[in-house]
Structures are given as structure tokens and as C-alpha cells.
Scaffold this motif. Structure first.
Motif, PDB file in Angstrom:
ATOM      1  N   ARG A 151      42.356  32.654  42.901  1.00 20.26           N
ATOM      2  CA  ARG A 151      42.786  34.028  42.293  1.00 20.26           C
ATOM      3  C   ARG A 151      44.377  33.791  41.933  1.00 20.26           C
ATOM      4  NH1 ARG A 151      39.780  38.738  43.270  1.00 20.26           N
ATOM      5  NH2 ARG A 151      37.775  38.551  44.573  1.00 20.26           N
ATOM      6  N   ARG A 178      44.443  39.878  29.744  1.00 16.51           N
ATOM      7  CA  ARG A 178      44.381  40.221  31.180  1.00 16.51           C
ATOM      8  C   ARG A 178      44.398  41.582  31.411  1.00 16.51           C
ATOM      9  NH1 ARG A 178      48.699  39.058  35.859  1.00 16.51           N
ATOM     10  NH2 ARG A 178      47.181  39.762  37.628  1.00 16.51           N
ATOM     11  N   ASP A 235      41.747  40.965  40.288  1.00 16.18           N
ATOM     12  CA  ASP A 235      41.178  39.513  40.148  1.00 16.18           C
ATOM     13  C   ASP A 235      42.389  38.706  40.673  1.00 16.18           C
ATOM     14  OD1 ASP A 235      43.583  40.374  38.441  1.00 16.18           O
ATOM     15  OD2 ASP A 235      42.786  38.805  36.725  1.00 16.18           O
ATOM     16  N   THR A 236      43.637  39.293  41.116  1.00 14.37           N
ATOM     17  CA  THR A 236      44.688  38.395  41.804  1.00 14.37           C
ATOM     18  C   THR A 236      44.575  38.514  43.476  1.00 14.37           C
ATOM     19  OG1 THR A 236      46.503  39.918  42.048  1.00 14.37           O
ATOM     20  CG2 THR A 236      45.929  38.855  39.837  1.00 14.37           C
ATOM     21  N   GLY A 262      41.346  47.521  39.062  1.00 15.74           N
ATOM     22  CA  GLY A 262      41.750  46.261  38.790  1.00 15.74           C
ATOM     23  C   GLY A 262      43.239  46.166  39.365  1.00 15.74           C
ATOM     24  N   HIS A 263      44.100  45.027  39.278  1.00 20.36           N
ATOM     25  CA  HIS A 263      45.289  44.915  39.581  1.00 20.36           C
ATOM     26  C   HIS A 263      46.223  45.911  39.207  1.00 20.36           C
ATOM     27  CE1 HIS A 263      48.477  42.400  41.247  1.00 20.36           C
ATOM     28  NE2 HIS A 263      49.040  42.414  39.854  1.00 20.36           N
TER      29      HIS A 263
END
Length: 286
Positions: A151, A178, A235-236, A262-263
Motif C-alpha cells: 500500500r 486516484r 488504499d494507503t 477511502g483515503h
């Protein structure tokens, strides 16, 4: 509502900032990360101002044209410089040695964790989005399943000399894809690109990674009431690092998982983030 102000802390260090609320109100400092801008906090600045707080969200070192020292000297972009900037912005905003609330996302989260470690007596509360405690992050990076290392593979890519060109190529295709995958609204994408969508700013933003390298320094246990917000579609940051953050907080701690987020939670789910932040800040007054 928020307005754009300039906050000067030293010669050649003048920061653009989104600001809302009355000057005498308790301060909430919000620090952004990569790849985004101070605009990620627009909804939070408005909500905090409406709830009776003074919200200040600076465009950080390298992102503000008036606070962009030479990228050729990576010491200009060491995390200690950003920590010093944050405390100087608090003072320049009229809060001297007063306690305040601190909120950080991504790189801003790294700065926030480090400030809580260095200046716990100054913080009434800490809230971090996405970025786990560095010790939890380091531990997850070393796990044999390789999930967190996978990741975080883009961090090493950002150290390459052509990274800015790659990120901005084809009208910032890498960024746009992204952000879209993370549910960032199109209007927010354009606001961020208005700040970081040029090579000079992008080189300064990536200088943060180059100054740090691939290693994150460990910190001690955090002794500030802490809210940690993590979207399970980030995702990170994987679950091991997120859930493991609790092991490194020696104060009241609340871990909130945002399903399907998400992020970039502040952009993707602003109302949910606002509710969580306001509850946390009200619970731990200055």
C-alpha cells in the motif's frame, strides 16, 4: 463560512490559510497532507466556525507560494520545520501559549502525531484522519504478509527525480484517477489542482518525502485525548496499521471506522467527519 487570509510567521514565510470563526474562540488547527491542499478542510472550517470555534487551515510549507524555501536543500522540508511552522502559526493567530485542538490528515497526520508527542501540554485534543501512529505504521510495514508495504509503495516512487513530472503528466492523470477511485468530488479535485497542479508546488510537496526518506521515526505513547478516523476503503493504510494505533495512545482514545470511505475522508464524507470532530472537540474543551 471561511475566508482566505495570510499568516506570516517570519520573513519569507507567509502562509495562505482558510480561516473561520471569531478570533477569541477556542482554536482548532487543521493541517492537510498529500495529495491535496488546505481546501480539503473547507467543510470542517465552516462547521467548526458555526459551532463557536476559530478554525485555521493553513496551506503548508511548499504549498503556499509565500512559504516555499528552496527544494534543493531538503533540510528546508524536514518534518521538524513543519512542526515549527504549525506552532508559529498558532502564535501568529493570536493564541500565544494557549491550548488548542489539532486535526491532521495524511502528512498532516504525521505532523499532528509528532506535535502531540512533543507538545502534549499544548493540546486539548488530537484528531487524525487516515495516518496511523508512526509506530503502528512501522510495525505494519514489517509484517510478513507485505500488505502495508504494498500500500505504501508510492512513497518510494516519490523519491525519484522525475516524480513531479509523472504525477502531473496528462493533466494530472495519476492524481485524478486516484482521487476518483477514492470518491473525491470533481469540484474538490479542481480546488486541489489549483494549488498543487503546477510543477513548482509539486516539487515542494514531494520535497517532504525526500527530506524524510523511506523511514518514519518512532514516537512515544500519545498522552492527548485522541480520535483516529480511518476509512476501510483506504488504499494507503491497511487494517493492521489502523487497528494497531490504539497500542500507542496512553490517553482517552476513540477509533472510528468509516465503511466504504477511502483515503480522503474529509472530501468524500465531510458531514460524517464533521460530526465526529465536533463530538470529540466538545468532549475535551480547552
Amino acid at each position: 463560512m471561511s475566508q482566505l487570509e495570510k499568516i506570516t510567521i517570519a520573513p519569507h514565510l507567509s502562509f495562505d490559510a482558510l480561516v473561520g470563526g471569531q478570533r477569541a474562540a477556542p482554536l482548532v488547527l487543521l493541517v492537510h497532507g498529500f495529495a491535496e491542499s488546505m481546501n480539503c478542510w473547507r467543510a470542517q472550517v465552516a462547521a467548526l466556525a458555526g459551532a463557536g470555534y476559530r478554525a485555521v487551515a493553513p496551506s503548508q510549507r511548499g504549498y503556499s507560494p509565500g512559504a516555499r524555501p528552496a527544494v534543493s536543500d531538503t533540510s528546508n522540508y524536514q518534518i521538524e520545520r513543519m512542526m515549527d511552522d504549525a506552532m508559529a502559526i498558532v502564535a501568529a493567530s493570536g493564541y500565544g501559549e494557549a491550548r488548542f485542538h489539532l486535526v491532521g490528515h495524511d502528512w498532516g497526520g504525521s505532523i499532528a502525531w509528532a506535535l502531540a508527542d512533543r507538545h502534549p501540554q499544548r493540546l486539548a485534543s488530537l484528531a487524525v484522519l487516515s495516518r496511523p501512529h508512526p509506530n503502528a505504521f512501522n510495525r505494519a510495514l514489517q509484517m510478513p504478509d507485505g500488505d502495508q508495504a504494498h500500500r505504501s509503495r508510492h512513497h518510494k516512487a516519490f523519491l525519484e527525480p522525475d516524480a513531479a513530472d509523472v504525477v502531473l503528466a496528462e493533466n494530472a492523470k495519476w492524481l485524478r484517477e486516484r482521487w476518483a477511485a477514492a470518491g473525491v468530488p470533481a469540484a474538490a479535485m479542481e480546488e486541489h489542482l489549483s494549488v498543487i497542479g503546477n510543477k513548482e508546488t509539486m516539487e515542494a510537496a514531494l520535497a517532504w518525502y525526500r527530506a524524510r526518506g523511506a523511514i518514519r521515526s518512532p514516537l512515544g505513547p500519545i498522552r492527548v485525548p485522541t480520535l483516529y478516523i480511518w476509512g476501510d476503503a483506504d488504499d494507503t493504510v491497511g487494517r493492521a496499521a489502523a487497528e494497531g494505533t490504539e497500542d500507542f495512545v496512553a490517553a482517552p482514545y476513540r477509533f472510528e471506522v468509516l465503511p466504504g470511505v477511502g483515503h480522503f475522508a474529509a472530501d468524500q464524507a465531510p458531514d460524517h467527519v464533521n460530526d465526529l470532530l465536533l463530538h470529540h472537540i466538545v468532549t475535551y474543551p480547552v
